[in-house]
Design an enzyme around this catalytic site. Structure first.
Site, short mmCIF file in Angstrom:
data_model
loop_
_atom_site.label_atom_id
_atom_site.label_comp_id
_atom_site.label_asym_id
_atom_site.label_seq_id
_atom_site.Cartn_x
_atom_site.Cartn_y
_atom_site.Cartn_z
N GLY A 49 8.11 0.12 -9.28
CA GLY A 49 7.32 0.64 -10.41
C GLY A 49 6.19 1.54 -9.94
N GLY A 262 -3.88 9.12 8.71
CA GLY A 262 -2.96 10.09 8.12
C GLY A 262 -1.51 9.76 8.35
N GLY A 290 0.28 3.48 0.04
CA GLY A 290 1.59 3.84 0.59
C GLY A 290 2.55 4.28 -0.51
N ASP A 291 2.53 3.59 -1.64
CA ASP A 291 3.42 3.95 -2.76
C ASP A 291 3.07 5.33 -3.31
OD1 ASP A 291 4.68 1.48 -2.53
OD2 ASP A 291 3.35 0.52 -3.98
N ARG A 335 -10.02 4.14 -5.71
CA ARG A 335 -9.99 3.50 -7.03
C ARG A 335 -9.48 2.07 -6.90
NH1 ARG A 335 -6.60 8.17 -10.23
NH2 ARG A 335 -8.25 9.71 -10.43
N GLY A 337 -7.32 -1.29 -7.94
CA GLY A 337 -6.05 -1.62 -8.60
C GLY A 337 -4.86 -0.95 -7.95
N SER A 341 -4.44 3.14 -10.07
CA SER A 341 -5.22 3.94 -9.11
C SER A 341 -4.45 5.16 -8.61
CB SER A 341 -5.62 3.06 -7.92
OG SER A 341 -4.46 2.68 -7.20
P1 ADP Z 1 0.50 1.12 3.42
O1 ADP Z 1 -0.44 1.14 2.27
O2 ADP Z 1 1.94 1.19 3.01
O3 ADP Z 1 0.24 0.07 4.46
P2 ADP Z 1 -0.97 3.11 4.95
O4 ADP Z 1 -2.08 2.13 5.14
O5 ADP Z 1 -0.44 3.78 6.17
O6 ADP Z 1 0.28 2.53 4.17
O7 ADP Z 1 -1.52 4.23 3.95
C1 ADP Z 1 -0.67 5.18 3.34
C2 ADP Z 1 -1.38 6.51 3.23
O8 ADP Z 1 -2.54 6.36 2.39
C3 ADP Z 1 -1.93 7.06 4.53
O9 ADP Z 1 -0.94 7.76 5.24
C4 ADP Z 1 -3.05 7.97 4.03
O10 ADP Z 1 -2.52 9.17 3.52
C5 ADP Z 1 -3.60 7.17 2.85
N1 ADP Z 1 -4.72 6.29 3.27
C6 ADP Z 1 -4.67 4.97 3.54
N2 ADP Z 1 -5.88 4.49 3.89
C7 ADP Z 1 -6.73 5.54 3.83
C8 ADP Z 1 -8.14 5.71 4.06
N3 ADP Z 1 -8.91 4.69 4.44
N4 ADP Z 1 -8.66 6.95 3.89
C9 ADP Z 1 -7.88 8.00 3.50
N5 ADP Z 1 -6.57 7.90 3.26
C10 ADP Z 1 -5.98 6.70 3.42
#
Ligand code: ADP
Length: 349
Positions: A49, A262, A290-291, A335, A337, A341
């Protein structure tokens, strides 16, 4: 000479739908104890979802224009008031077609009961009931294919995660990765199935998106090793892990998300690099980051394929697509949620 005409890009997400019950409490009750908690928030979720909403929202080029058709194939419990009042409106207002979501008489809507312990810095305890995500339609490859066939044509991209039965996911990978159906697969193996994904099923996957934990588990899986637990802080070398997926499993695009750092990208044709994360003033909640990334990236690929070009040529655009998906995910972490978000594309301008 055949002319290829651009057509409306189409994405189908086949995956989970959940209702999340999040209770915040100063501390967790002991066995037999009743405690007064701080708050209860009920919200729409499930990786399928969330990613459908991310695909939908990323295709709103303005408040009134959507340039990609997004369909969700999933299952919920019949007559579930949370579906009609929460999940369905969240999907539909995000531009996701819900006509192929089964309302099952035999299973309840999947749920996650999440206890957030405020006193311990927000530590989570989560109980998931898969419900309809693991029953009826989601265990029935034949009916899923029938639902896909009912659409005008196969989508450009099918998006899969790891929250529906493993057998169904493996069958879908085989079905689409053969290449005959024209649809490409974007697979986010989250969570990684405890028994992994056999190498031959992964073969030919167009886009494989994993976080730092998942990439280690998936690499073990294709080496035929137990998936196992991954110790956080394992010294991750994306540039050593990614080629295994190209060389051994013929995956076309590998993306490894690295949280705030990143994303590392690598293509079968040899393009590699890291696109740094967007610096944010304050991280509020990383749920659905991640989603959001998966949905935005999948939409960029669908648009590209619908323009008539082959995925090999996407090398020229991959950095821009990763960068935009990073921006969307960075907005998400600022954001609170999950689904709510995820930004709309016009929010990013
Ligand atoms: P998941 O949520 O699946 O564990 P990640 O933690 O790698 O995946 O985060 C997914 C993506 O979200 C990252 O590649 C980045 O683009 C963004 N992101 C996650 N955490 C941050 C952060 N603290 N600041 C900026 N972008 C973030």
């Amino acid at each position: 000479m055949t002319l290829t005409r651009p057509r409306t890009p189409q994405i189908t997400i086949i995956g989970s739908l959940n209702i999340d019950f999040v209770t915040a409490t100063p501390r967790c009750p002991a066995a037999g104890e009743t405690l007064t908690a701080t708050s209860l928030t009920v919200s729409a979720g499930g990786k399928g979802g969330n990613q459908a909403v991310a695909c939908g929202r990323s295709s709103f080029t303005s408040r009134t224009t959507q340039d990609v058709t997004v369909n969700m194939i999933g299952a919920v419990g019949a007559n579930d008031p949370y579906y009609s009042t929460l999940l369905k409106p969240a999907l539909e207002t995000s531009g996701v077609d819900t006509a192929s979501i089964e309302q099952s008489e035999h299973a309840q809507t999947g749920s996650a009961t999440i206890i957030v312990e405020e006193g311990s810095g927000g530590e989570n305890r989560i109980l998931v009931v898969p419900g309809a995500n693991h029953a009826g339609l989601m265990g029935d490859m034949g009916n899923i294919v029938a639902a896909l066939r009912a659409q005008e044509r196969y989508p450009d991209i099918v998006v899969l995660q790891g929250e529906i039965p493993r057998e169904t996911t493996l069958s879908l990978l085989s079905y689409f990765n053969s290449g005959e159906k024209g649809a490409k697969v974007a697979f986010n193996p989250a969570p990684v199935f405890p028994d992994g994904v056999p190498l031959e099923k992964l073969c030919g996957t167009a886009v494989l998106i994993m976080n730092e934990t998942e990439v280690v588990q998936m690499a073990r899986s294709i080496q035929g090793l137990p998936v196992g637990d991954v110790v956080e802080g394992d010294d991750l070398r994306p540039e050593e892990l990614a080629p295994q997926f190209h060389e051994r499993a013929g995956v076309e695009i590998v993306l490894i998300t690295l949280g705030a750092k990143g994303v590392y990208f690598s293509t079968k044709t040899g393009r590699t690099g890291t696109v740094a994360g967007v610096k944010v003033a304050k991280v509020v909640d990383t749920t659905a980051a991640g989603d959001t990334f998966v949905g935005y990236f999948a939409t960029a690929v669908a648009r590209f394929l619908a323009s008539g070009k082959g995925l090999e040529a996407f090398d020229e655009e991959i950095e821009a697509a990763v960068s935009r998906a990073n921006s969307a995910a960075a907005m998400c972490v600022q954001r609170r949620g999950a689904m709510q978000s995820i930004p709309f594309a016009y929010d990013l301008e």
